[in-house]
Design an enzyme around this catalytic site. Structure first.
Site, mmCIF file in Angstrom:
data_model
loop_
_atom_site.group_PDB
_atom_site.id
_atom_site.type_symbol
_atom_site.label_atom_id
_atom_site.label_comp_id
_atom_site.label_asym_id
_atom_site.label_seq_id
_atom_site.Cartn_x
_atom_site.Cartn_y
_atom_site.Cartn_z
ATOM 1 N N GLU A 103 3.960 8.981 -1.205
ATOM 2 C CA GLU A 103 2.544 9.019 -1.589
ATOM 3 C C GLU A 103 1.825 10.218 -2.093
ATOM 4 O O GLU A 103 1.324 10.324 -3.036
ATOM 5 C CB GLU A 103 1.397 8.566 -0.396
ATOM 6 C CG GLU A 103 -0.065 8.559 -0.713
ATOM 7 C CD GLU A 103 -0.610 8.142 0.569
ATOM 8 O OE1 GLU A 103 -0.133 7.764 1.496
ATOM 9 O OE2 GLU A 103 -2.079 8.228 0.183
ATOM 10 N N TRP A 126 -12.423 13.856 2.469
ATOM 11 C CA TRP A 126 -11.690 12.864 1.372
ATOM 12 C C TRP A 126 -11.818 13.931 0.139
ATOM 13 O O TRP A 126 -11.359 13.256 -1.141
ATOM 14 C CB TRP A 126 -12.267 11.423 1.148
ATOM 15 C CG TRP A 126 -11.852 10.560 2.187
ATOM 16 C CD1 TRP A 126 -11.009 10.954 3.285
ATOM 17 C CD2 TRP A 126 -12.301 9.239 2.289
ATOM 18 N NE1 TRP A 126 -10.874 9.906 4.030
ATOM 19 C CE2 TRP A 126 -11.627 8.715 3.660
ATOM 20 C CE3 TRP A 126 -13.002 8.295 1.416
ATOM 21 C CZ2 TRP A 126 -11.833 7.629 4.097
ATOM 22 C CZ3 TRP A 126 -13.055 7.192 2.074
ATOM 23 C CH2 TRP A 126 -12.645 6.413 3.101
ATOM 24 N N GLU A 145 -10.252 4.956 9.513
ATOM 25 C CA GLU A 145 -10.479 4.471 8.139
ATOM 26 C C GLU A 145 -11.129 3.064 7.925
ATOM 27 O O GLU A 145 -10.619 2.263 6.984
ATOM 28 C CB GLU A 145 -9.118 4.614 7.300
ATOM 29 C CG GLU A 145 -8.577 6.068 7.367
ATOM 30 C CD GLU A 145 -7.449 6.156 6.292
ATOM 31 O OE1 GLU A 145 -7.472 7.141 5.937
ATOM 32 O OE2 GLU A 145 -6.722 5.194 6.350
ATOM 33 N N ARG A 164 -10.951 17.646 10.061
ATOM 34 C CA ARG A 164 -10.154 16.389 10.238
ATOM 35 C C ARG A 164 -8.909 16.679 10.824
ATOM 36 O O ARG A 164 -8.483 15.762 11.599
ATOM 37 C CB ARG A 164 -10.015 15.657 9.015
ATOM 38 C CG ARG A 164 -9.485 14.410 9.022
ATOM 39 C CD ARG A 164 -9.480 13.597 7.724
ATOM 40 N NE ARG A 164 -7.948 12.977 7.484
ATOM 41 C CZ ARG A 164 -7.707 12.399 6.460
ATOM 42 N NH1 ARG A 164 -8.434 12.398 5.172
ATOM 43 N NH2 ARG A 164 -6.575 11.964 6.361
ATOM 44 N N LYS A 207 -3.368 0.097 14.086
ATOM 45 C CA LYS A 207 -4.285 1.289 13.525
ATOM 46 C C LYS A 207 -5.728 0.732 13.891
ATOM 47 O O LYS A 207 -6.239 -0.379 13.617
ATOM 48 C CB LYS A 207 -4.005 1.406 12.074
ATOM 49 C CG LYS A 207 -5.150 2.212 11.193
ATOM 50 C CD LYS A 207 -4.851 2.336 9.829
ATOM 51 C CE LYS A 207 -5.767 3.058 8.985
ATOM 52 N NZ LYS A 207 -5.658 3.487 7.713
ATOM 53 N N GLU A 217 5.628 9.549 13.270
ATOM 54 C CA GLU A 217 5.597 8.724 11.977
ATOM 55 C C GLU A 217 5.644 9.609 10.776
ATOM 56 O O GLU A 217 4.781 10.641 10.606
ATOM 57 C CB GLU A 217 4.296 7.935 11.904
ATOM 58 C CG GLU A 217 4.198 7.168 10.704
ATOM 59 C CD GLU A 217 2.832 6.313 10.780
ATOM 60 O OE1 GLU A 217 2.126 5.858 11.856
ATOM 61 O OE2 GLU A 217 2.011 6.201 9.664
ATOM 62 N N GLU A 259 0.825 -1.212 -0.033
ATOM 63 C CA GLU A 259 0.047 -0.120 0.005
ATOM 64 C C GLU A 259 0.793 1.292 -0.012
ATOM 65 O O GLU A 259 1.786 1.420 0.979
ATOM 66 C CB GLU A 259 -0.794 -0.238 1.287
ATOM 67 C CG GLU A 259 -1.937 1.323 1.029
ATOM 68 C CD GLU A 259 -3.034 0.805 2.231
ATOM 69 O OE1 GLU A 259 -3.264 -0.135 2.732
ATOM 70 O OE2 GLU A 259 -3.631 1.994 2.524
ATOM 71 N N ARG A 260 0.555 1.934 -1.047
ATOM 72 C CA ARG A 260 1.359 3.575 -1.179
ATOM 73 C C ARG A 260 2.850 3.112 -1.265
ATOM 74 O O ARG A 260 3.439 3.578 -0.968
ATOM 75 C CB ARG A 260 1.331 4.385 0.027
ATOM 76 C CG ARG A 260 -0.127 4.547 0.661
ATOM 77 C CD ARG A 260 -1.203 4.915 -0.855
ATOM 78 N NE ARG A 260 -2.465 5.123 -0.121
ATOM 79 C CZ ARG A 260 -3.483 5.574 -1.062
ATOM 80 N NH1 ARG A 260 -3.131 5.712 -2.348
ATOM 81 N NH2 ARG A 260 -4.521 5.668 -0.581
ATOM 82 N N ASP A 303 -1.903 14.432 6.946
ATOM 83 C CA ASP A 303 -1.862 13.026 6.348
ATOM 84 C C ASP A 303 -0.423 13.247 5.403
ATOM 85 O O ASP A 303 -0.631 13.027 4.277
ATOM 86 C CB ASP A 303 -2.666 12.701 5.605
ATOM 87 C CG ASP A 303 -2.781 10.998 5.196
ATOM 88 O OD1 ASP A 303 -1.699 10.562 5.669
ATOM 89 O OD2 ASP A 303 -3.478 10.615 4.362
ATOM 90 N N LYS A 356 1.511 11.209 13.584
ATOM 91 C CA LYS A 356 1.957 11.214 12.233
ATOM 92 C C LYS A 356 2.649 12.712 12.284
ATOM 93 O O LYS A 356 2.377 13.512 13.221
ATOM 94 C CB LYS A 356 1.025 11.578 11.225
ATOM 95 C CG LYS A 356 0.530 9.936 10.513
ATOM 96 C CD LYS A 356 -0.362 10.183 9.428
ATOM 97 C CE LYS A 356 -0.533 8.898 8.931
ATOM 98 N NZ LYS A 356 -1.566 8.573 7.690
ATOM 99 N N ASN A 384 -3.244 -1.469 7.916
ATOM 100 C CA ASN A 384 -4.495 -2.054 7.553
ATOM 101 C C ASN A 384 -4.166 -3.330 7.497
ATOM 102 O O ASN A 384 -3.960 -4.086 6.488
ATOM 103 C CB ASN A 384 -4.930 -1.574 6.223
ATOM 104 C CG ASN A 384 -5.143 -0.125 6.145
ATOM 105 O OD1 ASN A 384 -5.642 0.527 7.413
ATOM 106 N ND2 ASN A 384 -5.034 0.544 4.973
HETATM 107 O O1 GCW Z 1 -2.052 8.287 4.087
HETATM 108 C C1 GCW Z 1 -3.117 7.518 4.285
HETATM 109 C C2 GCW Z 1 -3.023 6.483 3.149
HETATM 110 C C3 GCW Z 1 -3.524 5.146 3.468
HETATM 111 C C4 GCW Z 1 -2.998 4.749 4.848
HETATM 112 C C5 GCW Z 1 -3.429 5.755 5.989
HETATM 113 C C6 GCW Z 1 -2.778 5.546 7.360
HETATM 114 C C7 GCW Z 1 -2.387 2.614 5.681
HETATM 115 O O2 GCW Z 1 -3.645 7.029 1.899
HETATM 116 O O3 GCW Z 1 -3.234 4.413 2.648
HETATM 117 O O4 GCW Z 1 -3.267 3.560 5.235
HETATM 118 O O5 GCW Z 1 -3.064 7.025 5.386
HETATM 119 O O6 GCW Z 1 -1.841 6.116 7.473
HETATM 120 O O7 GCW Z 1 -3.219 4.748 8.094
#
Ligand code: GCW
Length: 704
Positions: A404, A545, A302, A347, A298, A398, A178-179, A376, A371, A221
């Site tokens: 991405e 989103w 999401e 958000r 997590k 993080e 993923e990413r 994000d 993060k 995920n």
């Molecule tokens: O940056 C977003 C991404 C998701 C990611 C999520 C996260 C792993 O688009 O792909 O899922 O954050 O950090 O949980």
């Protein structure tokens, strides 16, 4: 930091065809002047060989010296017979034992490098309290040689500032990352545990060379299957390979695993059966992996399951797992990247809203993983307001190493300055100066690694893995110095190579900000895969989103009002910071539209109206990419043809895509604002609808 000798060097060494696999550990032959200089003092290696880590340290040094000096050193386990490099700990080497007391303050992972005399011979000591420190010290020494540093007055004492220096792989069990933009997952779950691909060892070497000491193998995920017995056996094989290199294995845990794997009716953290299930699972994991690091989670984010599904708090959830791991010494890294199901006002405020009040409610082996910014991984965000706001809770930061939101693997964007910017941001917590770095127990980087031959999908993305590791070891390290040592090791320790490359790298992040999201704009990329511009993205399942939610542009102005008149996200920062960010006349311009909604003719520091400045930034970003192309073209013949050609090709992709970002964004914001283009600006070659109609259903790295 290139030292004196580099000036002496003509360029020859690195013109061998190279594919990037060797990363910064190429150990390409040094120039004769350097070989002569080092050769006299590095002809012998005296090293114990009783443990896997001791052998890893010795083998790395022998490999490095043989490559750099074009001659294998003599090898002894304990006797010094010439000008030697002496490796060891007080217990592994009688030669190092006398340093026992003065090394106490180096801690479990520290080391020292020093010149000394043994039996009348001049030697170089790489000494540490534990084997792993010796391995780290060997990599330090090799870095000095690779960058052409002088060893004459060597006196190095190093220990890591952060305890946990961890990669997070967002790798799914089917090999999709993923990413991820560097091919498929490095972990071949199908052939593990029997087949131990030598590449796993090279992965461990690369991480150890930076001091990275943990890796989370699977995506946050998470699939519950990662905790099933067959996958634990596979993870254990990787842990065995990584152990000599000081790297602990961690797993992302799916909160509902007691239901999916255990057949329980609930995953409620207060349910005794659930607690028992996790205790048993922890015992089972530690039977496979005695030094298992712990879980990354997590939850309630999401769509992932979590304690809130049962009306419990994040602390209840984290503590459930923490209790199960505590007897074995494991930790829980509980992510604060959460946002509620019902879309709220902003958000960017949610992690703080949910977590700040839980300060002090977590067990001691829980670390909250936050993060770098409140949203994000955008090209630029302010630092996350939780840093400084949870004084009684260990925190990890993080960051994304994978890009991405920064052009995937094809855009040359060096992230060192981004990491540095947030690590050095002043939280003003408790009214005093206190940088984000001061609040960290650890740091996690979302890996950009896959099975691509370059590991990271491009040659320059290796620098982001490198910079992450070096800053994890020492968050005070200037990102420019890191770029310089990386460039010297990756290409050649020649100032005529290093300086232009460092120039490109240091300007690259700001260039990307300019052609994607200047002046505090954010989250304007295409929906889903996030490839390319999509400032018009609207509608769909949730407002937050969409792009229009974030830029809020209309005929009158643009920007997200996060002041007290708006979402009051500024109120989550310490008062001094809130006052600064909340005041439109004081907020740093790079964050203007993050915090403020302003009219299009808002006057900027330059005296120009915002609209002109915005378009100017977009154009400037494209120009900077052109500048990188010119610089890189000038390095033809100084960088081996194979790597030179790939970087040049990727820069043309970047150039084309930067232009696309600029044109699409200008077309869109012009349509919204109704403003004429500022003088001298070129009109986008296509109408807005053309950009809006572009579709990329197969863009890489999508979430699933
Ligand atoms: O940056 C977003 C991404 C998701 C990611 C999520 C996260 C792993 O688009 O792909 O899922 O954050 O950090 O949980």
């Amino acid at each position: 930091m290139l030292a004196v000798f580099t000036a002496l060097m003509a360029f020859t060494g690195s013109l061998r065809a190279e594919d990037g696999y060797a990363l910064w550990m190429r150990y390409a032959p040094l120039e004769p002047a350097l070989v002569a200089h080092y050769g006299t003092s590095l002809g012998e290696v005296v090293a114990p060989d009783q443990t896997p880590t001791q052998r890893a340290a010795r083998d790395e040094l022998v490999l490095g010296l043989t490559g750099l000096l074009d001659r294998a050193p003599r090898l002894n386990t304990s006797a010094v017979t010439g000008h030697a490099v002496v490796l060891g700990t007080p217990t592994s080497s009688a030669l190092i034992a006398p340093l026992h007391d003065e090394m106490a303050s180096l801690g479990q992972e520290g080391y020292l490098l020093r010149r000394a005399h043994i039996g009348g011979r001049e030697v170089l000591l790489v000494a540490a309290p534990r084997d792993i420190g010796v391995l780290y010290g060997v990599f330090h020494l090799l870095r000095l040689l690779q960058t052409g540093a002088s060893l004459d007055t060597l006196e190095v004492r190093e220990s890591p500032r952060l305890q946990l220096r961890v990669l997070n792989h967002w790798d799914n069990l089917d090999g999709h990352v993923e990413r991820g933009y560097a091919g498929r997952s490095l972990w071949d779950w199908q052939t593990l545990p029997e087949w131990r691909d030598p590449r796993y060892t090279d992965y461990a070497r690369a991480n150890a060379s930076l001091g990275i000491n943990g890796t989370v193998l699977n995506n946050v995920n998470a699939s519950a299957q990662s905790l099933a017995p067959d996958y634990l056996a596979k993870a254990a094989a990787l842990a065995d390979i990584f152990r000599p290199y000081g790297i602990r294995v961690y797993l992302s845990a799916r909160f509902s695993a007691p239901i999916e794997l255990g057949g329980l009716a609930t995953a409620d953290p207060l349910e005794p059966d659930v607690q028992r299930w996790w205790r048993d699972k922890a015992d089972e994991i530690y039977a496979h992996i005695p030094d298992f690091g712990g879980f990354l989670v997590k939850a309630n984010s999401e769509g992932q399951p979590g304690p809130q599904d049962y009306g419990r708090s994040h602390a209840d959830g984290a503590n459930l797992l923490a209790k199960a791991l505590a007897p074995h010494g494991g930790v829980v890294m509980w992510r604060a990247f959460v946002y509620a199901h019902d879309v709220p006002a902003d958000r960017a405020t949610q992690a703080y809203t949910e977590f700040a009040g839980l300060d002090g409610a977590f067990l001691p082996n829980v670390i909250v993983q936050v993060k770098n910014g409140p949203l994000d991984f955008q090209p630029r965000e302010p630092f996350h307001p939780l840093f400084g706001a949870m004084p009684h809770t260990p925190l990890m930061m993080e960051v994304q190493i994978t890009k991405e939101y920064l052009g995937f693997a094809t855009h040359l964007v060096y992230l060192g300055p981004l990491y540095e910017e947030v690590l050095q941001a002043d939280t003003r917590a408790r009214g005093e100066g206190a940088t984000v770095a001061q609040f960290l127990t650890g740091i996690a980087g979302v890996a950009n690694i896959g099975n691509d031959r370059t590991w990271t999908g491009s040659h320059f993305d290796q620098a982001n893995w490198y910079a992450f590791g070096r800053l994890a070891w020492n968050p005070q390290h200037p990102s420019r110095d890191i770029a310089a040592e990386w460039a010297a090791m990756t290409f050649a320790p020649d100032p005529e190579v290093v300086e232009p490359i460092v120039g490109m790298m240091m300007a690259s992040r700001e260039a990307a900000v300019s052609y994607m999201t200047p002046l505090g704009l954010h989250h304007l990329m295409a929906r889903g895969h996030h490839y390319g511009p999509g400032p018009w993205v609207d509608g769909g399942p949730r407002a937050d989103w969409t792009s229009v939610y974030y830029h809020r542009a209309d005929r009158h102005g643009i920007g997200f009002d996060r002041t007290a008149r708006g979402s009051n996200a500024v109120g989550q920062y310490a008062p001094d910071v809130a006052a600064l960010y909340g005041d439109v006349t004081q907020v740093p311009e790079p964050l203007l539209l993050w915090f403020h909604h302003v009219p299009w003719d808002h006057r900027m520091a330059s005296g120009r109206p915002l609209w002109d400045e915005l378009v100017g930034h977009y154009t400037q970003g494209v120009r900077q990419v052109q500048g990188m192309q010119t610089t890189w073209a000038g390095l033809q013949g100084r960088v081996d043809a194979h790597r030179h050609a790939q970087v040049a090709a990727f820069l043309s992709i970047q150039r084309r895509e930067a232009q696309w970002w600029r044109d699409a964004s200008v077309a869109y914001f012009q349509a919204v604002s109704g403003r004429p283009l500022p003088a001298g600006e070129t009109a986008p070659p296509h109408p807005l609808a053309w950009y809006q109609a572009l579709a990329f259903p197969s863009a890489p790295g999508d979430g699933r």
